[in-house]
Enzyme design. Structure first.
Site, PDB file in Angstrom:
ATOM      1  N   GLY A 146       0.822  -1.214   0.000  1.00 60.68           N
ATOM      2  CA  GLY A 146       0.000   0.000   0.000  1.00 60.68           C
ATOM      3  C   GLY A 146       0.851   1.257   0.000  1.00 60.68           C
ATOM      4  O   GLY A 146       0.506   2.254   0.627  1.00 60.68           O
ATOM      5  N   LYS A 163       5.893  21.531 -10.626  1.00 57.56           N
ATOM      6  CA  LYS A 163       7.293  21.275 -11.014  1.00 57.56           C
ATOM      7  C   LYS A 163       7.444  21.566 -12.505  1.00 57.56           C
ATOM      8  O   LYS A 163       6.765  20.958 -13.334  1.00 57.56           O
ATOM      9  CB  LYS A 163       7.630  19.812 -10.703  1.00 57.56           C
ATOM     10  CG  LYS A 163       9.003  19.418 -11.202  1.00 57.56           C
ATOM     11  CD  LYS A 163       9.362  18.005 -10.796  1.00 57.56           C
ATOM     12  CE  LYS A 163      10.633  17.557 -11.481  1.00 57.56           C
ATOM     13  NZ  LYS A 163      10.952  16.154 -11.220  1.00 57.56           N
TER      14      LYS A 163
HETATM   15  P1  FAD Z   1       6.928   0.993  -0.679  1.00 54.69           P
HETATM   16  O1  FAD Z   1       6.607   2.408  -0.479  1.00 54.69           O
HETATM   17  O2  FAD Z   1       8.101   0.441   0.052  1.00 54.69           O
HETATM   18  O3  FAD Z   1       5.636   0.159  -0.287  1.00 54.69           O
HETATM   19  C1  FAD Z   1       5.700  -1.220  -0.032  1.00 54.69           C
HETATM   20  C2  FAD Z   1       4.368  -1.673   0.558  1.00 54.69           C
HETATM   21  O4  FAD Z   1       4.396  -3.088   0.705  1.00 54.69           O
HETATM   22  C3  FAD Z   1       4.080  -1.096   1.930  1.00 54.69           C
HETATM   23  O5  FAD Z   1       2.699  -0.770   2.043  1.00 54.69           O
HETATM   24  C4  FAD Z   1       4.399  -2.250   2.863  1.00 54.69           C
HETATM   25  O6  FAD Z   1       3.695  -2.197   4.083  1.00 54.69           O
HETATM   26  C5  FAD Z   1       3.944  -3.427   2.001  1.00 54.69           C
HETATM   27  N1  FAD Z   1       4.561  -4.695   2.417  1.00 54.69           N
HETATM   28  C6  FAD Z   1       5.856  -5.083   2.269  1.00 54.69           C
HETATM   29  N2  FAD Z   1       6.036  -6.305   2.808  1.00 54.69           N
HETATM   30  C7  FAD Z   1       4.816  -6.699   3.269  1.00 54.69           C
HETATM   31  C8  FAD Z   1       4.335  -7.861   3.953  1.00 54.69           C
HETATM   32  N3  FAD Z   1       5.135  -8.866   4.285  1.00 54.69           N
HETATM   33  N4  FAD Z   1       3.033  -7.905   4.285  1.00 54.69           N
HETATM   34  C9  FAD Z   1       2.182  -6.880   3.998  1.00 54.69           C
HETATM   35  N5  FAD Z   1       2.578  -5.764   3.368  1.00 54.69           N
HETATM   36  C10 FAD Z   1       3.876  -5.680   3.024  1.00 54.69           C
HETATM   37  N6  FAD Z   1      10.250   8.208  -7.311  1.00 54.69           N
HETATM   38  C11 FAD Z   1       9.856   9.279  -8.011  1.00 54.69           C
HETATM   39  O7  FAD Z   1       9.103   9.140  -8.975  1.00 54.69           O
HETATM   40  N7  FAD Z   1      10.294  10.520  -7.678  1.00 54.69           N
HETATM   41  C12 FAD Z   1      11.165  10.728  -6.678  1.00 54.69           C
HETATM   42  O8  FAD Z   1      11.506  11.870  -6.385  1.00 54.69           O
HETATM   43  C13 FAD Z   1      11.662   9.610  -5.968  1.00 54.69           C
HETATM   44  N8  FAD Z   1      12.576   9.732  -4.980  1.00 54.69           N
HETATM   45  C14 FAD Z   1      13.062   8.613  -4.368  1.00 54.69           C
HETATM   46  C15 FAD Z   1      14.114   8.712  -3.456  1.00 54.69           C
HETATM   47  C16 FAD Z   1      14.649   7.570  -2.878  1.00 54.69           C
HETATM   48  C17 FAD Z   1      15.787   7.666  -1.952  1.00 54.69           C
HETATM   49  C18 FAD Z   1      14.082   6.304  -3.158  1.00 54.69           C
HETATM   50  C19 FAD Z   1      14.610   5.058  -2.502  1.00 54.69           C
HETATM   51  C20 FAD Z   1      13.032   6.204  -4.047  1.00 54.69           C
HETATM   52  C21 FAD Z   1      12.531   7.333  -4.679  1.00 54.69           C
HETATM   53  N9  FAD Z   1      11.521   7.243  -5.609  1.00 54.69           N
HETATM   54  C22 FAD Z   1      11.137   8.340  -6.317  1.00 54.69           C
HETATM   55  C23 FAD Z   1      10.865   5.982  -5.828  1.00 54.69           C
HETATM   56  C24 FAD Z   1       9.508   5.975  -5.102  1.00 54.69           C
HETATM   57  O9  FAD Z   1       9.690   6.219  -3.741  1.00 54.69           O
HETATM   58  C25 FAD Z   1       8.839   4.633  -5.294  1.00 54.69           C
HETATM   59  O10 FAD Z   1       8.814   4.301  -6.644  1.00 54.69           O
HETATM   60  C26 FAD Z   1       7.419   4.701  -4.832  1.00 54.69           C
HETATM   61  O11 FAD Z   1       7.343   5.212  -3.547  1.00 54.69           O
HETATM   62  C27 FAD Z   1       6.802   3.350  -4.862  1.00 54.69           C
HETATM   63  O12 FAD Z   1       7.263   2.569  -3.795  1.00 54.69           O
HETATM   64  P2  FAD Z   1       6.540   1.187  -3.569  1.00 54.69           P
HETATM   65  O13 FAD Z   1       5.084   1.446  -3.366  1.00 54.69           O
HETATM   66  O14 FAD Z   1       6.951   0.279  -4.645  1.00 54.69           O
HETATM   67  O15 FAD Z   1       7.197   0.631  -2.217  1.00 54.69           O
END
Ligand code: FAD
Length: 496
Positions: free
Chosen positions: A14, A79
Site C-alpha cells: 500500500g 514542477k
Molecule cells: P513501498 O513504499 O516500500 O511500499 C511497499 C508496501 O508493501 C508497503 O505498504 C508495505 O507495508 C507493504 N509490504 C511489504 N512487505 C509486506 C508484507 N510482508 N506484508 C504486507 N505488506 C507488506 N520516485 C519518483 O518518482 N520521484 C522521486 O523523487 C523519488 N525519490 C526517491 C528517493 C529515494 C531515496 C528512493 C529510494 C526512491 C525514490 N523514488 C522516487 C521511488 C519511489 O519512492 C517509489 O517508486 C514509490 O514510492 C513506490 O514505492 P513502492 O510502493 O513500490 O514501495
C-alpha cells in the site's frame, strides 16, 4: 498458458505503487475484476518519492481527479523541471526544463539554429529560449497550453507532492470504487505445487487472501516476484555508482520554487523537493566513497530550513527484474527494479507498468506471448531511462574526487555512447520509439553537461544572418514577455 479466468486481482503493498495500481485498475477494470489490496502498517512504506514528470497529469486525469483538490490534499506544488547544480563543474548549473525550447522547424530542431548562432559569436544561453526555465527561475506559473497569440506550446508541468498523502488520497478513491483493503503482514505465500503459481497470501493472523493474479507492490523486498517466483535481479551498479540515500524533511524557505533541485556533492548528489508545508531533502551517495557520517555532514550542511525529523538511511541496488511478470505475479514499483531518483522516473514507471498491465490484462487466462511482450516493453523502457541517467554521471567534468573521475572514465552502454558521439559531432539526437525522454530533454542534459555540438543541421543555414538574428531576438522577447504576465507560483497554489 494458464487457463484460469482472472476474476480476482490481489495487490500486495500500500505504498505509492500499490495505491496507484489499485486506483487505476479499479477505474478501468473494476466492473470485471474484484480487487483486494493487502498492506501492513507495521512495515510501512519507503516514505520518499515526491517529484514527478508531466505524464502524471494524464494519470490523474484518467482517474478523473480534480487538480485543485489533489494539490490541496497532497500539499503539492508545481514542477517545471529539475535544476542540476554543479553536475558539469562546481559552480555551474543548468535545468532539464519540461516542454519545448525555442521553436522547432520542419525536420530540424531549434537547437541547431542556436548552435549556429553561438558559432557566429552569439552569447545567449540555450535556456533563454525555454519558457519553462524562465518561468521556473522567476517563480511564476500558470497552466497555459500555448504562448498567447502564437502556435508555440505553452508550459509543460508536473507535480511535487507528499507521497504519504498521495497514497491516502488514492486509497480513498480506490475504496470508493470497490477495492477491498486487508490490513496485515504476509508471513507465508502458498503456491500450486505443480505450476508454481501463487494461490494465496497468508497473513500473520492466519487469514488467507486468495487470488488469480498478484501485483507485487511490496517495495524493495519483492516478496512475491523475488521470494515466491524467483525472478532474477539484474544489477546496473557498474554504471550507476550510488547505492544509498539519506532522507530528511525540513522547513521550507519563504518561496516555493516550482522546480526540483539536484545538487552535486563530492561523492553523490542532493535533492530538494519544495512542497507547500515542507521541503523533502535527501542525499544519494556511494557507500564505497562516503561514510554515513560524511553524507550526514554534506546533507545537513545544506538544508533550506530546520530539519523536521531524524534522517533515514535507505540502501538500494540499482537495476531491474529480468522478468517483471513471472507466472501469475506482476511486479510494479520498487519490487520491479530501481533507478535512482535523478530524473524522478520511478512513479512514472509505476504508472506505465499499470497501464501496460491493463492493456495486456489476461482476463481469459495468462498467455506466454502476452507475458513476453509485457516483459520486453518493460525492459526497453527501463534501459532507455537508465541511459539517460547514466549520461549525467558520464558527462561530468568535475574531476575533483575519485568518485567523479571514475564516472567520467567508466565505459557506458553502447546505446548511450553512440548517442553522445552523434550529438557531439553533428548536434543530432533522436528519440527512439517509445523513449520516455524527448529530443529536447536529451539536448538540454547534453548541452548542460558541457557536450557542445561541433556542427549543426544544414537546414539552419537556410536563414540569412539577419533572419537568424531576428528569430533569436523575437523568440527571446516573446518568452520574456509571456513570463511577465504569469502569476507567482504561490498565487496559483492558493487559488480558491
Ligand atoms: P513501498 O513504499 O516500500 O511500499 C511497499 C508496501 O508493501 C508497503 O505498504 C508495505 O507495508 C507493504 N509490504 C511489504 N512487505 C509486506 C508484507 N510482508 N506484508 C504486507 N505488506 C507488506 N520516485 C519518483 O518518482 N520521484 C522521486 O523523487 C523519488 N525519490 C526517491 C528517493 C529515494 C531515496 C528512493 C529510494 C526512491 C525514490 N523514488 C522516487 C521511488 C519511489 O519512492 C517509489 O517508486 C514509490 O514510492 C513506490 O514505492 P513502492 O510502493 O513500490 O514501495
Amino acid at each position: 498458458m494458464q487457463n484460469t479466468i482472472i476474476k480476482n486481482l490481489v495487490i500486495l503493498g500500500g505504498g505509492t505503487a500499490g495505491w496507484m495500481t489499485a486506483a487505476l485498475m479499479a477505474k478501468v477494470l473494476g466492473k470485471t475484476v474484484q480487487i483486494t489490496l493487502v498492506e501492513s502498517e507495521q512495515i510501512g512504506t519507503v516514505g520518499v518519492g515526491e517529484a514527478t514528470i508531466p505524464p502524471i497529469i494524464n494519470f490523474n486525469q484518467a482517474l478523473g481527479l480534480d487538480e485543485k483538490e489533489f494539490l490541496r490534499e497532497t500539499n503539492g506544488s508545481i514542477k517545471l523541471g529539475i535544476q542540476f547544480e554543479g553536475w558539469s563543474q562546481p559552480g555551474e548549473s543548468y535545468m532539464h526544463a519540461f516542454g519545448n525550447v525555442g521553436k522547432n522547424f520542419p525536420f530540424c530542431d531549434f537547437h541547431h539554429f542556436w548552435v549556429r548562432h553561438c558559432q557566429q559569436g552569439g552569447r545567449d544561453s540555450y535556456w533563454d529560449y525555454s519558457l519553462n526555465y524562465q518561468a521556473a527561475v522567476q517563480n511564476t506559473f500558470s497552466p497555459i497550453a500555448k504562448i498567447p497569440n502564437t502556435n508555440l506550446p505553452g508550459i509543460s508541468y508536473a507535480y511535487h507532492f507528499d507521497a504519504g498523502l498521495y497514497a491516502k488520497f488514492l486509497r480513498r478513491y480506490a475504496e470508493e470504487k470497490g477495492v477491498k483493503r486487508v490490513e496485515g503482514k504476509v508471513s507465508d505465500v502458498r503456491k500450486n505445487p505443480e505450476s508454481g503459481f501463487v494461490e494465496s497470501l497468508v497473513l500473520e493472523s492466519g487469514q488467507a487472501v486468495t487470488g488469480d493474479l498478484f501485483a507485487d507492490c511490496s517495495g524493495f523486498i519483492g516478496l512475491l516476484i523475488d521470494k515466491a517466483v524467483g525472478s532474477e535481479y539484474e544489477s546496473w551498479s557498474q554504471w550507476l555508482p550510488c547505492d544509498r540515500a539519506m532522507a530528511v524533511p525540513s522547513a521550507s524557505g519563504e518561496r516555493i520554487p516550482p522546480y526540483t533541485r539536484s545538487i552535486a556533492h563530492a561523492c553523490g548528489w542532493q535533492w530538494q523537493i519544495p512542497l507547500q508545508h515542507r521541503t523533502g531533502n535527501g542525499l544519494v551517495y556511494s557507500s564505497s566513497h562516503w561514510s554515513d557520517e560524511q553524507a550526514h555532514e554534506a546533507l545537513f550542511g545544506n538544508l533550506p530550513g530546520e530539519p523536521l525529523a531524524e534522517p533515514r538511511i535507505i540502501p538500494f541496488k540499482t537495476g531491474h527484474r529480468r522478468e517483471q511478470w513471472k507466472k501469475n505475479v506482476v511486479s510494479l514499483g520498487l519490487a520491479s527494479g530501481f533507478l535512482e531518483p535523478l530524473e524522478s522516473t520511478s512513479i512514472h514507471l509505476v504508472q506505465s507498468a499499470a497501464t501496460r498491465l491493463i492493456k495486456c490484462f489476461p482476463h481469459r487466462g495468462i498467455r506466454g506471448e502476452e507475458v513476453a511482450e509485457f516483459n520486453r516493453q518493460s525492459r526497453v523502457e527501463m534501459e532507455r531511462i537508465r541511459d539517460f541517467i547514466i549520461l549525467h554521471y558520464k558527462a561530468n567534468q568535475r574531476r575533483d574526487s575519485d568518485f567523479w573521475r571514475a564516472c567520467e572514465d567508466m565505459p557506458v552502454p553502447d546505446s548511450l555512447k553512440e548517442k553522445m558521439e552523434l550529438f557531439r559531432s553533428s548536434g543530432k539526437v533522436f528519440r527512439d520509439f517509445d523513449d520516455l525522454f524527448t529530443e529536447v530533454a536529451w539536448q538540454q542534459v547534453m548541452i548542460g553537461q558541457g557536450i557542445v555540438p561541433a556542427d549543426y543541421h544544414g537546414i539552419a543555414d537556410g536563414l540569412t544572418d539577419g533572419q537568424l538574428a531576428d528569430l533569436m531576438q523575437s523568440l527571446k522577447t516573446l518568452i520574456q514577455g509571456t513570463v511577465k504576465q504569469l502569476p507567482p507560483h504561490e498565487a496559483f497554489l492558493s487559488r480558491k
